[in-house]
Design a protein around this motif. Sequence first.
Motif, short mmCIF file in Angstrom:
data_model
loop_
_atom_site.label_atom_id
_atom_site.label_comp_id
_atom_site.label_asym_id
_atom_site.label_seq_id
_atom_site.Cartn_x
_atom_site.Cartn_y
_atom_site.Cartn_z
N ASP A 69 1.62 3.41 7.15
CA ASP A 69 2.71 3.76 8.05
C ASP A 69 3.03 2.61 9.00
O ASP A 69 4.20 2.30 9.23
N THR A 70 2.00 1.99 9.55
CA THR A 70 2.20 0.86 10.47
C THR A 70 2.86 -0.30 9.74
O THR A 70 3.79 -0.92 10.26
N LEU A 71 2.37 -0.61 8.55
CA LEU A 71 2.92 -1.71 7.76
C LEU A 71 4.37 -1.42 7.36
O LEU A 71 5.22 -2.30 7.42
N SER A 72 4.65 -0.18 6.98
CA SER A 72 6.00 0.21 6.59
C SER A 72 6.97 0.13 7.77
O SER A 72 8.11 -0.31 7.62
N ASN A 73 6.52 0.56 8.94
CA ASN A 73 7.38 0.53 10.12
C ASN A 73 7.75 -0.89 10.51
O ASN A 73 8.83 -1.12 11.05
N ALA A 74 6.88 -1.84 10.25
CA ALA A 74 7.15 -3.24 10.62
C ALA A 74 8.36 -3.79 9.87
O ALA A 74 9.07 -4.64 10.40
N ILE A 75 8.60 -3.29 8.66
CA ILE A 75 9.73 -3.79 7.87
C ILE A 75 10.87 -2.80 7.75
O ILE A 75 11.88 -3.10 7.15
N GLY A 76 10.67 -1.61 8.31
CA GLY A 76 11.73 -0.61 8.28
C GLY A 76 11.88 0.10 6.95
O GLY A 76 12.94 0.65 6.65
N LYS A 77 10.86 0.09 6.14
CA LYS A 77 10.87 0.81 4.86
C LYS A 77 9.77 1.88 4.92
O LYS A 77 8.89 1.83 5.77
N SER A 78 9.79 2.81 3.99
CA SER A 78 8.77 3.86 4.01
C SER A 78 7.78 3.68 2.86
O SER A 78 8.14 3.21 1.78
N GLN A 79 6.54 4.05 3.14
CA GLN A 79 5.47 4.10 2.14
C GLN A 79 5.25 2.78 1.40
O GLN A 79 5.14 2.76 0.17
N ARG A 80 5.15 1.68 2.13
CA ARG A 80 4.83 0.39 1.52
C ARG A 80 3.36 0.11 1.77
O ARG A 80 2.90 0.15 2.90
N VAL A 81 2.61 -0.16 0.71
CA VAL A 81 1.17 -0.39 0.87
C VAL A 81 0.82 -1.87 0.81
O VAL A 81 -0.28 -2.25 1.19
N ALA A 82 1.74 -2.71 0.34
CA ALA A 82 1.45 -4.15 0.26
C ALA A 82 2.73 -4.94 0.45
O ALA A 82 3.81 -4.50 0.06
N ILE A 83 2.57 -6.10 1.08
CA ILE A 83 3.69 -7.02 1.30
C ILE A 83 3.18 -8.42 0.97
O ILE A 83 2.12 -8.82 1.45
N ALA A 84 3.94 -9.15 0.18
CA ALA A 84 3.60 -10.56 -0.10
C ALA A 84 4.53 -11.43 0.76
O ALA A 84 5.74 -11.25 0.74
N ILE A 85 3.93 -12.36 1.50
CA ILE A 85 4.69 -13.30 2.30
C ILE A 85 4.93 -14.53 1.43
O ILE A 85 3.98 -15.13 0.92
N LEU A 86 6.19 -14.93 1.28
CA LEU A 86 6.55 -16.01 0.36
C LEU A 86 6.74 -17.36 1.06
O LEU A 86 6.90 -18.37 0.38
N ASP A 87 6.70 -17.39 2.38
CA ASP A 87 6.92 -18.62 3.12
C ASP A 87 5.61 -19.11 3.72
O ASP A 87 4.88 -18.33 4.35
N ALA A 88 5.29 -20.38 3.54
CA ALA A 88 4.01 -20.92 4.01
C ALA A 88 3.90 -20.88 5.53
O ALA A 88 2.82 -20.62 6.07
N GLY A 89 4.99 -21.12 6.24
CA GLY A 89 4.97 -21.09 7.70
C GLY A 89 4.66 -19.71 8.24
O GLY A 89 3.81 -19.55 9.12
N PHE A 90 5.37 -18.69 7.73
CA PHE A 90 5.10 -17.32 8.15
C PHE A 90 3.67 -16.93 7.79
O PHE A 90 2.97 -16.30 8.58
N ALA A 91 3.23 -17.29 6.59
CA ALA A 91 1.89 -16.93 6.14
C ALA A 91 0.82 -17.53 7.04
O ALA A 91 -0.13 -16.85 7.43
N ALA A 92 0.98 -18.79 7.41
CA ALA A 92 -0.02 -19.46 8.26
C ALA A 92 -0.07 -18.82 9.64
O ALA A 92 -1.16 -18.59 10.19
N LYS A 93 1.07 -18.50 10.21
CA LYS A 93 1.11 -17.91 11.56
C LYS A 93 0.55 -16.50 11.53
O LYS A 93 -0.23 -16.13 12.42
N ILE A 94 0.91 -15.69 10.54
CA ILE A 94 0.39 -14.33 10.44
C ILE A 94 -1.12 -14.36 10.27
O ILE A 94 -1.86 -13.61 10.89
#
Length: 100
Positions: A69-94
Amino acid sequence: MKNNYLNLVGLAFRARKCSLGEETIVKDIQQQRAKLVLMASDTGPQTKKKLTNKCNTYGIPLIEVDDRDTLSNAIGKSQRVAIAILDAGFAAKIKSLLDK
């Protein structure tokens, strides 16, 4: 868990630097486009095993974060259990925010 990373996940999603859905994430891992995979702590055992094995095989960092629920709310979608970050900059900061 720090909630600052959720803001960055939402920003990465709006910048179209994320992929959603198990099959899309697996494809991005295999093509080495995924730089980081975030998986909800309440992911089902089969999905968890599949994503963990793919990430280990291809050397992609995998971090288990809050519930779906927390992960889904971050992106505004429902029932998402996984997210792949495709940008190296975002990935490093996260990753740095989650390591604190």
